[in-house]
Design a protein around this motif. Structure first.
Motif, PDB file in Angstrom:
ATOM      1  N   ILE A   1       0.838  -1.197   0.000  1.00  0.00           N
ATOM      2  CA  ILE A   1       0.000   0.000   0.000  1.00  0.00           C
ATOM      3  C   ILE A   1       0.875   1.250   0.000  1.00  0.00           C
ATOM      4  O   ILE A   1       0.601   2.213  -0.728  1.00  0.00           O
ATOM      5  N   ARG A   2       1.940   1.221   0.766  1.00  0.00           N
ATOM      6  CA  ARG A   2       2.866   2.353   0.792  1.00  0.00           C
ATOM      7  C   ARG A   2       3.474   2.569  -0.604  1.00  0.00           C
ATOM      8  O   ARG A   2       3.534   3.694  -1.096  1.00  0.00           O
ATOM      9  N   LEU A   3       3.906   1.490  -1.237  1.00  0.00           N
ATOM     10  CA  LEU A   3       4.493   1.593  -2.576  1.00  0.00           C
ATOM     11  C   LEU A   3       3.474   2.107  -3.591  1.00  0.00           C
ATOM     12  O   LEU A   3       3.817   2.867  -4.497  1.00  0.00           O
ATOM     13  N   CYS A   4       2.223   1.697  -3.435  1.00  0.00           N
ATOM     14  CA  CYS A   4       1.174   2.119  -4.363  1.00  0.00           C
ATOM     15  C   CYS A   4       0.759   3.573  -4.151  1.00  0.00           C
ATOM     16  O   CYS A   4       0.087   4.154  -5.008  1.00  0.00           O
ATOM     17  N   SER A   5       1.141   4.175  -3.023  1.00  0.00           N
ATOM     18  CA  SER A   5       0.760   5.568  -2.772  1.00  0.00           C
ATOM     19  C   SER A   5       1.557   6.537  -3.640  1.00  0.00           C
ATOM     20  O   SER A   5       1.169   7.683  -3.818  1.00  0.00           O
ATOM     21  N   ALA A   6       2.685   6.075  -4.208  1.00  0.00           N
ATOM     22  CA  ALA A   6       3.484   6.904  -5.112  1.00  0.00           C
ATOM     23  C   ALA A   6       3.071   6.588  -6.547  1.00  0.00           C
ATOM     24  O   ALA A   6       2.477   5.549  -6.833  1.00  0.00           O
ATOM     25  N   TYR A   7       3.413   7.493  -7.457  1.00  0.00           N
ATOM     26  CA  TYR A   7       3.124   7.252  -8.865  1.00  0.00           C
ATOM     27  C   TYR A   7       3.958   6.078  -9.376  1.00  0.00           C
ATOM     28  O   TYR A   7       5.066   5.851  -8.881  1.00  0.00           O
ATOM     29  N   PRO A   8       3.446   5.349 -10.365  1.00  0.00           N
ATOM     30  CA  PRO A   8       4.270   4.284 -10.957  1.00  0.00           C
ATOM     31  C   PRO A   8       5.611   4.858 -11.421  1.00  0.00           C
ATOM     32  O   PRO A   8       5.681   5.963 -11.952  1.00  0.00           O
ATOM     33  N   LEU A   9       6.675   4.124 -11.198  1.00  0.00           N
ATOM     34  CA  LEU A   9       8.019   4.613 -11.471  1.00  0.00           C
ATOM     35  C   LEU A   9       8.258   4.904 -12.942  1.00  0.00           C
ATOM     36  O   LEU A   9       9.030   5.777 -13.288  1.00  0.00           O
ATOM     37  N   GLU A  10       7.591   4.164 -13.818  1.00  0.00           N
ATOM     38  CA  GLU A  10       7.782   4.395 -15.240  1.00  0.00           C
ATOM     39  C   GLU A  10       6.597   5.119 -15.874  1.00  0.00           C
ATOM     40  O   GLU A  10       6.471   5.192 -17.089  1.00  0.00           O
ATOM     41  N   GLY A  11       5.718   5.644 -15.031  1.00  0.00           N
ATOM     42  CA  GLY A  11       4.661   6.519 -15.500  1.00  0.00           C
ATOM     43  C   GLY A  11       3.438   5.875 -16.115  1.00  0.00           C
ATOM     44  O   GLY A  11       2.490   6.566 -16.457  1.00  0.00           O
ATOM     45  N   GLY A  12       3.416   4.573 -16.264  1.00  0.00           N
ATOM     46  CA  GLY A  12       2.258   3.904 -16.856  1.00  0.00           C
ATOM     47  C   GLY A  12       1.411   3.226 -15.796  1.00  0.00           C
ATOM     48  O   GLY A  12       0.955   3.846 -14.839  1.00  0.00           O
ATOM     49  N   ASN A  13       1.210   1.936 -15.978  1.00  0.00           N
ATOM     50  CA  ASN A  13       0.427   1.146 -15.034  1.00  0.00           C
ATOM     51  C   ASN A  13       1.313   0.568 -13.939  1.00  0.00           C
ATOM     52  O   ASN A  13       2.536   0.505 -14.069  1.00  0.00           O
ATOM     53  N   ARG A  14       0.662   0.127 -12.890  1.00  0.00           N
ATOM     54  CA  ARG A  14       1.321  -0.641 -11.832  1.00  0.00           C
ATOM     55  C   ARG A  14       0.492  -1.910 -11.659  1.00  0.00           C
ATOM     56  O   ARG A  14      -0.741  -1.873 -11.727  1.00  0.00           O
ATOM     57  N   VAL A  15       1.169  -3.036 -11.432  1.00  0.00           N
ATOM     58  CA  VAL A  15       0.479  -4.309 -11.245  1.00  0.00           C
ATOM     59  C   VAL A  15       0.932  -4.916  -9.920  1.00  0.00           C
ATOM     60  O   VAL A  15       2.129  -4.979  -9.630  1.00  0.00           O
ATOM     61  N   VAL A  16      -0.040  -5.357  -9.142  1.00  0.00           N
ATOM     62  CA  VAL A  16       0.228  -6.055  -7.882  1.00  0.00           C
ATOM     63  C   VAL A  16      -0.221  -7.500  -8.067  1.00  0.00           C
ATOM     64  O   VAL A  16      -1.404  -7.754  -8.317  1.00  0.00           O
ATOM     65  N   LEU A  17       0.723  -8.430  -7.990  1.00  0.00           N
ATOM     66  CA  LEU A  17       0.405  -9.857  -8.042  1.00  0.00           C
ATOM     67  C   LEU A  17       0.457 -10.406  -6.626  1.00  0.00           C
ATOM     68  O   LEU A  17       1.452 -10.216  -5.929  1.00  0.00           O
ATOM     69  N   ILE A  18      -0.589 -11.073  -6.222  1.00  0.00           N
ATOM     70  CA  ILE A  18      -0.578 -11.770  -4.925  1.00  0.00           C
ATOM     71  C   ILE A  18      -0.740 -13.247  -5.250  1.00  0.00           C
ATOM     72  O   ILE A  18      -1.819 -13.700  -5.633  1.00  0.00           O
ATOM     73  N   ILE A  19       0.363 -13.967  -5.130  1.00  0.00           N
ATOM     74  CA  ILE A  19       0.407 -15.375  -5.501  1.00  0.00           C
ATOM     75  C   ILE A  19      -0.097 -16.220  -4.328  1.00  0.00           C
ATOM     76  O   ILE A  19       0.367 -16.076  -3.210  1.00  0.00           O
ATOM     77  N   ASN A  20      -1.047 -17.108  -4.621  1.00  0.00           N
ATOM     78  CA  ASN A  20      -1.688 -17.934  -3.593  1.00  0.00           C
ATOM     79  C   ASN A  20      -2.224 -17.049  -2.465  1.00  0.00           C
ATOM     80  O   ASN A  20      -1.808 -17.147  -1.314  1.00  0.00           O
ATOM     81  N   ALA A  21      -3.144 -16.189  -2.831  1.00  0.00           N
ATOM     82  CA  ALA A  21      -3.682 -15.177  -1.919  1.00  0.00           C
ATOM     83  C   ALA A  21      -4.306 -15.776  -0.666  1.00  0.00           C
ATOM     84  O   ALA A  21      -4.400 -15.111   0.365  1.00  0.00           O
ATOM     85  N   GLU A  22      -4.697 -17.041  -0.723  1.00  0.00           N
ATOM     86  CA  GLU A  22      -5.268 -17.669   0.471  1.00  0.00           C
ATOM     87  C   GLU A  22      -4.259 -17.765   1.607  1.00  0.00           C
ATOM     88  O   GLU A  22      -4.622 -18.018   2.758  1.00  0.00           O
ATOM     89  N   ASN A  23      -2.987 -17.530   1.317  1.00  0.00           N
ATOM     90  CA  ASN A  23      -1.945 -17.562   2.349  1.00  0.00           C
ATOM     91  C   ASN A  23      -1.874 -16.278   3.167  1.00  0.00           C
ATOM     92  O   ASN A  23      -1.112 -16.201   4.130  1.00  0.00           O
ATOM     93  N   MET A  24      -2.657 -15.259   2.778  1.00  0.00           N
ATOM     94  CA  MET A  24      -2.684 -14.028   3.575  1.00  0.00           C
ATOM     95  C   MET A  24      -3.348 -14.300   4.926  1.00  0.00           C
ATOM     96  O   MET A  24      -4.350 -15.014   4.989  1.00  0.00           O
ATOM     97  N   THR A  25      -2.798 -13.702   5.965  1.00  0.00           N
ATOM     98  CA  THR A  25      -3.460 -13.786   7.266  1.00  0.00           C
ATOM     99  C   THR A  25      -4.776 -13.011   7.186  1.00  0.00           C
ATOM    100  O   THR A  25      -4.976 -12.200   6.262  1.00  0.00           O
TER     101      THR A  25
END
Length: 193
Positions: free
Chosen positions: A72-96
């Motif tokens: 969330i902290r990283l997403c609060s800044a603009y994308p570094l290359e000015g386009g899109n940003r993608v967040v992948l959460i692999i096997n999301a069921e592993n989140m607490t």
């Protein structure tokens, strides 16, 4: 597992970060290669056992809330290359549960040009509030003929490819593991004898 969720999530990320016009992802540009190598600055990949910062306690069994807070902290800044940003959460069921509740806030109001891709072998383990904010794409098991062809193309004998394909429940990843696991074949032979 092994039906191609991770591969598909990388292809989605590459298509969102690929600057080429026409068929995306092109698979050849610098952005695509960096996505496949998990090195693109506007790709955030969250997975158990791989903390986002050195301050996060490494967990081999869960994705902790600290990883979601860092994302969330990283997403609060603009994308570094000015386009899109993608967040992948692999096997999301592993989140607490705490991590899932924290993720919920950013899913409700995502930053502009930020896309979330969650993979899960067990989506029923995700909070209902997370699931209600996601679009589902169910990955079906691969048929045996396709698995045999993939294994044969990678140098596995046709007999071993057929046996691995029949034992893997439609999972290419599992079939590949079985095909090269000498202990599995030894144990199988002992059991048959």
């Amino acid at each position: 597992n092994g039906t191609g969720k991770r591969t598909l999530s990388q292809l989605i990320a590459a298509s969102l970060l690929c600057p080429e016009t026409g068929n995306q992802p092109c698979g050849k540009c610098r952005n695509c290669i960096r996505v496949y190598d998990n090195e693109h600055p506007d790709l955030i990949c969250i997975e158990k056992g791989f903390p986002l910062t050195n301050d996060t306690k490494k967990s081999k069994t869960t994705i902790p809330i600290d990883d979601i807070r860092e994302m969330i902290r990283l997403c609060s800044a603009y994308p570094l290359e000015g386009g899109n940003r993608v967040v992948l959460i692999i096997n999301a069921e592993n989140m607490t549960t705490q991590a899932q509740n924290c993720l919920l806030k950013i899913l409700e109001e995502p930053p502009i040009n930020t896309y979330f891709v969650l993979t899960s072998a067990h989506p029923e383990q995700l909070l209902v509030t997370i699931r209600s904010r996601c679009r589902f794409l169910k990955m079906k098991p691969w048929d045996a003929e396709h698995i045999i062809r993939i294994l044969s193309e990678s140098g596995i004998s046709s007999e071993k490819a057929q046996l691995a394909a029949s034992a893997c429940n439609g999972s290419i990843g599992y079939a590949k593991q079985l095909a090269v696991d000498e202990n599995y074949w030894k144990m199988r032979d002992e059991i048959i004898r």
